[in-house]
Write a protein that holds these residues in place. Sequence first.
Motif, PDB file in Angstrom:
ATOM      1  N   GLU A 182      36.318  48.257  37.642  1.00  9.63           N
ATOM      2  CA  GLU A 182      36.482  46.986  36.918  1.00  9.63           C
ATOM      3  C   GLU A 182      35.620  45.887  37.549  1.00  9.63           C
ATOM      4  O   GLU A 182      34.976  45.108  36.856  1.00  9.63           O
ATOM      5  CB  GLU A 182      37.926  46.520  37.104  1.00  9.63           C
ATOM      6  CG  GLU A 182      38.812  46.544  35.902  1.00  9.63           C
ATOM      7  CD  GLU A 182      40.241  46.389  36.412  1.00  9.63           C
ATOM      8  OE1 GLU A 182      41.025  47.282  36.069  1.00  9.63           O
ATOM      9  OE2 GLU A 182      40.548  45.431  37.165  1.00  9.63           O
ATOM     10  N   VAL A 183      35.636  45.847  38.885  1.00 13.15           N
ATOM     11  CA  VAL A 183      34.882  44.805  39.589  1.00 13.15           C
ATOM     12  C   VAL A 183      33.385  45.048  39.405  1.00 13.15           C
ATOM     13  O   VAL A 183      32.611  44.120  39.170  1.00 13.15           O
ATOM     14  CB  VAL A 183      35.263  44.759  41.093  1.00 13.15           C
ATOM     15  CG1 VAL A 183      34.476  43.682  41.818  1.00 13.15           C
ATOM     16  CG2 VAL A 183      36.761  44.514  41.251  1.00 13.15           C
ATOM     17  N   TYR A 184      32.983  46.312  39.444  1.00 10.82           N
ATOM     18  CA  TYR A 184      31.570  46.663  39.236  1.00 10.82           C
ATOM     19  C   TYR A 184      31.132  46.273  37.817  1.00 10.82           C
ATOM     20  O   TYR A 184      30.063  45.714  37.618  1.00 10.82           O
ATOM     21  CB  TYR A 184      31.388  48.172  39.458  1.00 10.82           C
ATOM     22  CG  TYR A 184      29.975  48.658  39.257  1.00 10.82           C
ATOM     23  CD1 TYR A 184      29.023  48.557  40.265  1.00 10.82           C
ATOM     24  CD2 TYR A 184      29.582  49.224  38.038  1.00 10.82           C
ATOM     25  CE1 TYR A 184      27.731  48.999  40.072  1.00 10.82           C
ATOM     26  CE2 TYR A 184      28.287  49.663  37.840  1.00 10.82           C
ATOM     27  CZ  TYR A 184      27.370  49.556  38.857  1.00 10.82           C
ATOM     28  OH  TYR A 184      26.078  50.002  38.662  1.00 10.82           O
ATOM     29  N   ASN A 185      31.980  46.568  36.847  1.00 14.20           N
ATOM     30  CA  ASN A 185      31.622  46.316  35.445  1.00 14.20           C
ATOM     31  C   ASN A 185      31.737  44.856  35.055  1.00 14.20           C
ATOM     32  O   ASN A 185      31.168  44.449  34.056  1.00 14.20           O
ATOM     33  CB  ASN A 185      32.552  47.104  34.504  1.00 14.20           C
ATOM     34  CG  ASN A 185      32.255  48.581  34.537  1.00 14.20           C
ATOM     35  OD1 ASN A 185      31.175  48.980  34.968  1.00 14.20           O
ATOM     36  ND2 ASN A 185      33.204  49.392  34.096  1.00 14.20           N
ATOM     37  N   ASN A 186      32.511  44.113  35.824  1.00 13.27           N
ATOM     38  CA  ASN A 186      32.812  42.747  35.412  1.00 13.27           C
ATOM     39  C   ASN A 186      32.846  41.796  36.606  1.00 13.27           C
ATOM     40  O   ASN A 186      33.882  41.168  36.873  1.00 13.27           O
ATOM     41  CB  ASN A 186      34.167  42.771  34.698  1.00 13.27           C
ATOM     42  CG  ASN A 186      34.151  41.869  33.496  1.00 13.27           C
ATOM     43  OD1 ASN A 186      33.183  41.130  33.282  1.00 13.27           O
ATOM     44  ND2 ASN A 186      35.224  41.899  32.734  1.00 13.27           N
ATOM     45  N   PRO A 187      31.721  41.667  37.323  1.00 15.07           N
ATOM     46  CA  PRO A 187      31.742  40.816  38.533  1.00 15.07           C
ATOM     47  C   PRO A 187      31.939  39.352  38.163  1.00 15.07           C
ATOM     48  O   PRO A 187      31.430  38.892  37.147  1.00 15.07           O
ATOM     49  CB  PRO A 187      30.357  41.038  39.147  1.00 15.07           C
ATOM     50  CG  PRO A 187      29.490  41.459  38.007  1.00 15.07           C
ATOM     51  CD  PRO A 187      30.377  42.205  37.051  1.00 15.07           C
TER      52      PRO A 187
END
Length: 372
Positions: free
Chosen positions: A231-236
């Motif tokens: 999630e963090v990778y896809n939505n920084p």
Amino acid sequence: MKVELRNLTKIFPSRNKKSSEEVVAVNDFTFTVPDGKLIGLLGPSGCGKSTTLYMISGLQKPTSGQIFFGDDDVTELSPENRGIGLVFQNYALYPHMTVKQNILFPLQNLKGADRMSKEAMIERAYYVASLVQIDELMERKPSELSGGQQQRVAIARALVKMPKVLLLDEPLSNLDARLRLQTREEIRRIQKETGITTIFVTHDQEEAMSISDMIVVMKLGVVQQIGHPQEVYNNPTNLFVAKFLGTPPINVLSGEVRGEKLYISDDAVLDVPGVDDRSVFVGIRPEGFIVDENGALKCELSNIEVMGRDVSIVSKHPASLNPIIRSIINADQSVSGTSTVRYSLKSNKVFLFDTDTEERIYFGDQAKNEEN
Ligand code: ATP
């Protein structure tokens, strides 16, 4: 065991008598680690991750804020009374003791009602040794073990008192690349088998992303983003997080939004609905490029590296903030030109950021994801 951090702050006083500048190592950290999960605390050197871990362990006292294990406020408790297991980067085994003696040591120091019989201690030591698969090595001294085996002994010693919370400070950094991979899988397996809430400090984003249920990305003492690794990778949430996660790293270019279109130099490369006219930083993940002879983004081709399944294309563009742009495409796609490569872009792999604050600017469907 749930671990709750409430407004945790640690300020170190200035060491320099002439200056009153203090170091805010951890700044107002609030987060609840869910029971039985593995959390990766991640960030560059000096961001405050070890200080956070030491406050949770009780080795350091917070300047302000509170720490709860379950419903119990443990902020004032000493490390021995918190029910934690701690593993350091350098293993910290006793060199003159055998593996068995090292693992037994924490049990032999138990006091009062916690005291165990000799048989129960031996049984427990062999149980944790088998969990980390070193039960064949119990009579050896640490110097007769490999780095990976020593690290397993350190983990066994941390587990032997059946801690409520396991804390690992860069546990893999003394191991070579192959052993790191193997040992991180081991840590994950042991954590799942025991169900112990585990907090793991590392500066290696790949390591944290591969085994954590959730990652916490920190910068200069301040939490930047918390979430499931993907999630963090896809939505920084900002440029720092976007740059910190991902190998190869994200490509960053200067861009301009005009009439809801993103321009890189003079080329309109993507529709960005909902964004006002402004300058932006454009982050493009390496997998966000599609080789397309009609693509609007035209780059100077430097090199093509075939890496088995994938092809990595190295190119240049005057608007790039890095010396090169690296894209990753499938080996079945081909690049026809020899001096230029043209790309179209996958909109879910392109992130826009404010050029002053470096905070994310969401466009189109991305705004919906942000609300989730
Ligand atoms: P590393 O990966 O290099 O271990 P880190 O993210 O774990 O870094 P910390 O060790 O938590 O960072 O340090 C955070 C900040 O607090 C740094 O600026 C560091 O210099 C400072 N600091 C840490 N311990 C002390 C101390 N005992 N006295 C003064 N400053 C300290």
